[in-house]
Design a protein around this motif. Sequence first.
Motif, PDB file in Angstrom:
ATOM      1  N   PHE A 232       0.855  -1.189   0.000  1.00 51.34           N
ATOM      2  CA  PHE A 232       0.000   0.000   0.000  1.00 51.34           C
ATOM      3  C   PHE A 232       0.886   1.232   0.000  1.00 51.34           C
ATOM      4  N   ASN A 261      -0.199  -6.489  -7.595  1.00 49.88           N
ATOM      5  CA  ASN A 261      -1.178  -6.545  -6.504  1.00 49.88           C
ATOM      6  C   ASN A 261      -0.958  -5.434  -5.479  1.00 49.88           C
ATOM      7  N   CYS A 262      -0.761  -4.216  -5.967  1.00 47.63           N
ATOM      8  CA  CYS A 262      -0.496  -3.087  -5.079  1.00 47.63           C
ATOM      9  C   CYS A 262      -1.626  -2.058  -5.143  1.00 47.63           C
ATOM     10  N   THR A 263      -1.718  -1.223  -4.110  1.00 50.46           N
ATOM     11  CA  THR A 263      -2.745  -0.197  -4.007  1.00 50.46           C
ATOM     12  C   THR A 263      -2.094   1.156  -3.779  1.00 50.46           C
ATOM     13  N   ARG A 265      -3.217   5.180  -2.954  1.00 46.14           N
ATOM     14  CA  ARG A 265      -4.343   6.009  -2.548  1.00 46.14           C
ATOM     15  C   ARG A 265      -3.849   7.406  -2.180  1.00 46.14           C
ATOM     16  N   TRP A 295      -4.479  -1.100  -8.156  1.00 47.91           N
ATOM     17  CA  TRP A 295      -5.623  -0.229  -7.898  1.00 47.91           C
ATOM     18  C   TRP A 295      -5.129   1.169  -7.585  1.00 47.91           C
ATOM     19  N   GLU A 297      -6.461   5.022  -6.477  1.00 48.97           N
ATOM     20  CA  GLU A 297      -7.586   5.803  -5.948  1.00 48.97           C
ATOM     21  C   GLU A 297      -7.126   7.240  -5.715  1.00 48.97           C
ATOM     22  N   GLY A 335      -8.986   2.332 -11.597  1.00 49.33           N
ATOM     23  CA  GLY A 335      -9.228   3.247 -10.491  1.00 49.33           C
ATOM     24  C   GLY A 335      -9.453   4.657 -10.986  1.00 49.33           C
TER      25      GLY A 335
END
Length: 392
Positions: A232, A261-263, A265, A295, A297, A335
């Motif tokens: 993350f 498989n990272c996010t 934000r 993803w 955001e 996203g």
Amino acid sequence: MNSRILLPLLLFSLVCITNGTKVFNVLRYGARSDNKTDNAKAFLRCWIDSCRWRGKSRFVIPRGWFYLGAVVFRGPCNGHKEFVIKGVLRAPIKPGLFFIDHWITFQNMNNLRIYGGGTLDGQGASAWPYNNCKTGSCKPLPVSLRLDFINDSYIHNIKSINSKNFHFNVFSCYRLAFRRVTISAPHDSPNTDGIHISGSGGITVDAADIATGDDCISIGPGNRGIHISNTFCGPGHGISVGSIGKSETTEESVSGVAVVNCTFRGSLNGVQIKTWPDSKAAGGSASNFTYDNIWMEDVENPIFINQQYCPFNLCNPQGSSKIEISHIIFRNIWGSSTTRDAVKLNCSKSHPCHDIALENINLTGPGGVASSSCSNVHGRSRGRQTPPSCLH
């Protein structure tokens, strides 16, 4: 008492044996958990004995608050070594004590394991006002944890907060793994990269949680085989390869990077490759990267190749980067972007990017509308393309 009898008794008082592992506790070497005594000398005495012990040993910092000045733990050591941090280590806040490039350093070791659930508190607020690099000349500020020439080793379940400079710096390390590390600093803290990697190979980062003021992870020259997963990022400046090309000598290439498989934000960038536009050096490349299942955001620049990276106008932004970027896959990235241009592939005029792929991209911008832009790039797109691909 006869000295031949005294020495074994002294060693027994400093060391205990647990399941075949020799345990060295810093408290038995004079360390004090009072948040004011500099424990560097006590820690070093403990480390020297732990390092010299033949076989597996465990260096233990128990729960508590330990003030610690700059310290270097050197190898090579005899056998596998564990460095267990259960308490909180706090760095100096007086300027006269921190204008150096390191706080805690490990050098020249194999089979090192750092863990324990403890915290490195860099107390960075005391130093951030000095971290002004707009002139291109900065006073040295300490990296919280330096790892130099560390191989076949593992860092997990450690927290780093409020570093004065980078949190973790990895140099010339091979087969080194980070897992479940937590990194935290304010979004406006300068140069507080989470993990910076250079001249290394076989580095893995898994299940990291990074919120900081600069790159969450930065991958410099001379790296190969870097794998980042389940991580993350935000706030921060994203996961960046580079910057590359600032040096006047030919820089080592970067190859084999995977971010999966990272996010992201609320970060400035998502996945980014950045090179300087007017390096005097020839050569250098960035190739064979895969960005997959990511993803985004509210990220300002979700997908970004920037070959005109020129912070504080310290270069000629109209120059042409000599770093060749090729064989890059951006796949399954979706996203939201806070800017209209969600995909930016800004490559070098003299060394265009080639074999760049956009596969199954689904990014929306403000008002649900986004666009993509390409310059000096050759590649392909397939699958869903939102925004419409600028590659044909």
